[in-house]
Design an enzyme around this catalytic site. Sequence first.
Site, PDB file in Angstrom:
ATOM      1  N   CYS A   1       0.834  -1.204   0.000  1.00 47.78           N
ATOM      2  CA  CYS A   1       0.000   0.000   0.000  1.00 47.78           C
ATOM      3  C   CYS A   1       0.870   1.257   0.000  1.00 47.78           C
ATOM      4  O   CYS A   1       1.530   1.566  -0.980  1.00 47.78           O
ATOM      5  CB  CYS A   1      -0.989  -0.039   1.156  1.00 47.78           C
ATOM      6  SG  CYS A   1      -2.320   1.182   1.015  1.00 47.78           S
TER       7      CYS A   1
ATOM      8  N   HIS B   1      -3.687  -5.095   0.040  1.00 49.92           N
ATOM      9  CA  HIS B   1      -3.203  -5.571   1.336  1.00 49.92           C
ATOM     10  C   HIS B   1      -3.258  -7.102   1.375  1.00 49.92           C
ATOM     11  O   HIS B   1      -4.317  -7.673   1.620  1.00 49.92           O
ATOM     12  CB  HIS B   1      -4.073  -5.015   2.466  1.00 49.92           C
ATOM     13  CG  HIS B   1      -3.886  -3.560   2.707  1.00 49.92           C
ATOM     14  ND1 HIS B   1      -2.984  -3.063   3.621  1.00 49.92           N
ATOM     15  CD2 HIS B   1      -4.481  -2.476   2.145  1.00 49.92           C
ATOM     16  CE1 HIS B   1      -3.028  -1.742   3.617  1.00 49.92           C
ATOM     17  NE2 HIS B   1      -3.941  -1.364   2.732  1.00 49.92           N
TER      18      HIS B   1
ATOM     19  N   GLU C   1      -2.255  -8.993   3.682  1.00 43.37           N
ATOM     20  CA  GLU C   1      -2.579  -9.433   5.042  1.00 43.37           C
ATOM     21  C   GLU C   1      -4.073  -9.380   5.323  1.00 43.37           C
ATOM     22  O   GLU C   1      -4.534  -9.942   6.318  1.00 43.37           O
ATOM     23  CB  GLU C   1      -1.813  -8.588   6.068  1.00 43.37           C
ATOM     24  CG  GLU C   1      -2.370  -7.202   6.336  1.00 43.37           C
ATOM     25  CD  GLU C   1      -2.012  -6.163   5.291  1.00 43.37           C
ATOM     26  OE1 GLU C   1      -2.344  -4.983   5.479  1.00 43.37           O
ATOM     27  OE2 GLU C   1      -1.387  -6.533   4.273  1.00 43.37           O
TER      28      GLU C   1
END
Length: 218
Positions: free
Chosen positions: A80, A191, A193
Amino acid sequence: MHDTVVIDFGMGNLRSVAKALECAGARVRVSGDPRDIRAASRVVFPGQGAMGACVTRITEHGLAEAVREAARNKPFLGICLGLQALFDFSEEDGGVPGLGLVAGRVRRFPVDERLPGGERLKVPHMGWNQVAFPRAHPLLAGIAPDAWFYFVHSYYVCPDDAALVLGRTDHGRTTFTSALARGNLVATQFHPEKSHRAGLRLLANFVSWDGQAMDSVE
C-alpha cells in the site's frame, strides 16, 4: 527459518502484517532500527496514511537509507503506502517527493468521475477487487490469474517503465498498477494481510523467496 523485519516508522497496520507473516511461516521482528533492517534476511515495508507524513517519518527516524539498501539488495515487499513511497513523486499533500527507488508518479483517482449509472466513482477505492497478472513471478505461485484482493487507497502508482507492472486492476475508467516487481523487489497496492487465502499464499511465497526474479513459475 529466515528473519523478516517489518519496518516500524510509526504508521501503518504493523500488527496485522506481522501476524499474517507469522501465519505464513516467517519469524518476524517489527522494528524501526536501521540496524535490524540491514541485518534482516528480508524486509516488509507496510503503511497506511498520507505520503508526506510517511516520508517525513522515515527520514526523521533515520530509516531512509536503510530502506533504500534493503530494496536494492534483499527480498523486499512494499504494501500500500509502502508501494507508493518508493516512487519519485506523489500528488498527495500538495505534491511530495518519495524515496526515488522507482521512476514514476503517484496520482489521485478522479473524484468527479461519473459511472455509467450516474453515481460518482467511490474514492477512496475500498474493498475487494480483482487483480490481473500479465506475467508470472515466484510470489504468484498458486494464485489464480484474476484473484481477488483487498484495497484501501485514494492514490495509485504510475511507473515510467511498463515492464515493472506485475498486476493491474480497474477502478471506474482507470486501469492502475496494483503490483510491480523488479529484481528482488515486489510491491502491491492491495493488502495481502487482509486478502484471505490469496494474500496468505502471496506472503508464504515471499517468506520462501530467494529474491531472484524468474521468467515463469509453476
